[in-house]
Design an enzyme around this catalytic site. Sequence first.
Site, PDB file in Angstrom:
ATOM      1  N   ARG A   1      -5.984  10.380 -23.129  1.00 51.11           N
ATOM      2  CA  ARG A   1      -4.983   9.111 -22.743  1.00 51.11           C
ATOM      3  C   ARG A   1      -4.747   8.396 -24.190  1.00 51.11           C
ATOM      4  O   ARG A   1      -4.135   7.364 -24.139  1.00 51.11           O
ATOM      5  CB  ARG A   1      -5.051   8.501 -21.752  1.00 51.11           C
TER       6      ARG A   1
ATOM      7  N   HIS B   1       6.325  13.047 -18.876  1.00 48.79           N
ATOM      8  CA  HIS B   1       5.199  12.190 -19.577  1.00 48.79           C
ATOM      9  C   HIS B   1       4.560  12.971 -20.552  1.00 48.79           C
ATOM     10  O   HIS B   1       3.909  14.105 -20.172  1.00 48.79           O
ATOM     11  CB  HIS B   1       4.197  11.467 -18.385  1.00 48.79           C
TER      12      HIS B   1
ATOM     13  N   GLU C   1       5.748  12.211  -9.541  1.00 47.15           N
ATOM     14  CA  GLU C   1       4.951  12.651 -10.424  1.00 47.15           C
ATOM     15  C   GLU C   1       3.728  13.592  -9.873  1.00 47.15           C
ATOM     16  O   GLU C   1       3.164  13.244  -8.563  1.00 47.15           O
ATOM     17  CB  GLU C   1       4.401  11.533 -11.008  1.00 47.15           C
TER      18      GLU C   1
ATOM     19  N   GLU D   1       2.988   8.207 -22.630  1.00 46.14           N
ATOM     20  CA  GLU D   1       2.171   7.297 -21.768  1.00 46.14           C
ATOM     21  C   GLU D   1       0.645   7.345 -22.287  1.00 46.14           C
ATOM     22  O   GLU D   1       0.094   8.376 -22.718  1.00 46.14           O
ATOM     23  CB  GLU D   1       2.220   7.761 -20.353  1.00 46.14           C
TER      24      GLU D   1
ATOM     25  N   ASP E   1       3.566  15.602 -16.162  1.00 44.43           N
ATOM     26  CA  ASP E   1       2.736  14.671 -17.158  1.00 44.43           C
ATOM     27  C   ASP E   1       1.785  15.661 -17.684  1.00 44.43           C
ATOM     28  O   ASP E   1       0.981  16.417 -16.897  1.00 44.43           O
ATOM     29  CB  ASP E   1       2.311  13.411 -16.213  1.00 44.43           C
ATOM     30  N   THR E   2       1.764  15.603 -18.881  1.00 41.80           N
ATOM     31  CA  THR E   2       0.851  16.546 -19.617  1.00 41.80           C
ATOM     32  C   THR E   2      -0.674  16.254 -19.345  1.00 41.80           C
ATOM     33  O   THR E   2      -1.415  17.453 -19.350  1.00 41.80           O
ATOM     34  CB  THR E   2       1.232  16.720 -21.136  1.00 41.80           C
ATOM     35  N   PHE E   3      -0.854  15.087 -19.353  1.00 38.70           N
ATOM     36  CA  PHE E   3      -2.442  14.804 -18.981  1.00 38.70           C
ATOM     37  C   PHE E   3      -2.906  15.315 -17.463  1.00 38.70           C
ATOM     38  O   PHE E   3      -4.004  15.828 -17.583  1.00 38.70           O
ATOM     39  CB  PHE E   3      -2.396  13.269 -18.976  1.00 38.70           C
ATOM     40  N   HIS E   4      -1.931  15.251 -16.746  1.00 33.77           N
ATOM     41  CA  HIS E   4      -2.354  15.784 -15.287  1.00 33.77           C
ATOM     42  C   HIS E   4      -2.296  17.228 -15.388  1.00 33.77           C
ATOM     43  O   HIS E   4      -3.219  17.965 -14.676  1.00 33.77           O
ATOM     44  CB  HIS E   4      -1.484  15.202 -14.225  1.00 33.77           C
TER      45      HIS E   4
ATOM     46  N   GLU F   1      -6.191  11.382  -8.483  1.00 36.04           N
ATOM     47  CA  GLU F   1      -5.343  10.253  -8.068  1.00 36.04           C
ATOM     48  C   GLU F   1      -4.348  10.538  -7.006  1.00 36.04           C
ATOM     49  O   GLU F   1      -3.511   9.606  -6.502  1.00 36.04           O
ATOM     50  CB  GLU F   1      -4.484  10.045  -9.513  1.00 36.04           C
TER      51      GLU F   1
HETATM   52 MN   LIG Z   1       2.163   9.962 -16.065  1.00 37.22          MN
END
Ligand SMILES: [Mn+2]
Length: 298
Positions: A212, A206, A147, A241, A180-183, A153
Site C-alpha cells: 500500500r 483502485h 469493491e 490509493e 483494487d490491485t492490492f486486493h 476485510e
Molecule cells: Mn481500495
Amino acid sequence: MSKIGVHSFVWSAGSSRADLEKALESSHSLGFNLIEFSYLDPAQVDVAWLAGRLQALKLDVAISMGLPPEGDLSSEDPAVVAKGIDILDRAVALVRDLGGEKLAGILSSAHGKQEHALTRKGWDNSVTALSKVADRAKSSGVTLNLEVVNRFESNMLNTAAQGLAYIRDTGASNVFLHLDTFHMNIEEADVGLAIRHAADKIGYVHIGESHRGYLGTGTIDFAAIFDALVAIGWDDYVTFESFSTAIVDKDLSLKTAIWRNLWNDNVALARHARQFIELGMETARLKAALVQTAHVPG
Ligand SMILES: [Mn+2]
C-alpha cells in the site's frame, strides 16, 4: 491521457473545511482529475460548498465507504439490513449532491475480518437489499461499484468472479465492480485475466501496491495490469490509493491494518503515483499498437 484519481486520505483524514480544501488543491495542482472521499457526514460538512469547489477546480468526485457491522447487508437480522439500506441511501444522496456518479467500496457486506462464513441467506439478503438501493440510485444517476476485497476485510466478495455472480443476481444495470490491485494481488489466480474476464462490468479501479505504499516498490506486476486495462479499452478512472501511519483515520486505518509508515511526504508520493500510472498506461498502449503492426517488405 488517462483519467487518474487520488484517494483523499493521501492528503488528510480530516473533514474540516481546511482539510478538504487542502485535499482539493493538492489533487488539482498535481494534475489529478478526480478526488475520492470516504463518506462525509452532511451534518458535519457543507456539501453545497464542497460541490462548488469541485466544480470550480474541474475535479470529478467519487465517494467510497465500507458498511459497519450494524449496517451489514448480508446479516440475517432484518433490522441490521434495514440500517445498511439507510446508510447506502444517504451515501447515494451525497454522491448526487456533490455532482458525482460513483459510489464505491464495500457495499454488499460489513467491512472487516469476520468470524463466520457467509450463509446463503446472508447472500440473498444482501442481493435483495442492494437491488432496492440500486433502483433508487438510478434516478440520481449514481452507480454502485462493489469493491472486491481480500478475505481479511470481507467474507463476501473476494474475487471478481464472485462479484459478477452477485451483480447477475441483482439484475440491476447500475451495479458494477470496483476492482483494487492490492486486493486482487492477494486473491485472484491472475490479476490480468480477472480484469479481462470482468471487463464489461468494471465500474471503478483502485491502483495500490502490495504493501500500500509507493507504486512499483512492492511485488505487484503493474505492467500486466496496465496491459489488461488497455486490452479491455478501459477509459474511465484509475484511482491511486495508499495508506501510511503518517495519516490516520481511526476507523479505516484499523480495518485495513495500517501499522507501518510507508511514506511521510504525500506530495512526492502522489506526484510519483500520477506519473507511474500515466506512463504505465501509455506504455501499455504503445505495446498494444506494436503487436498489431505488421512490418512487411515494401
Ligand atoms: Mn481500495
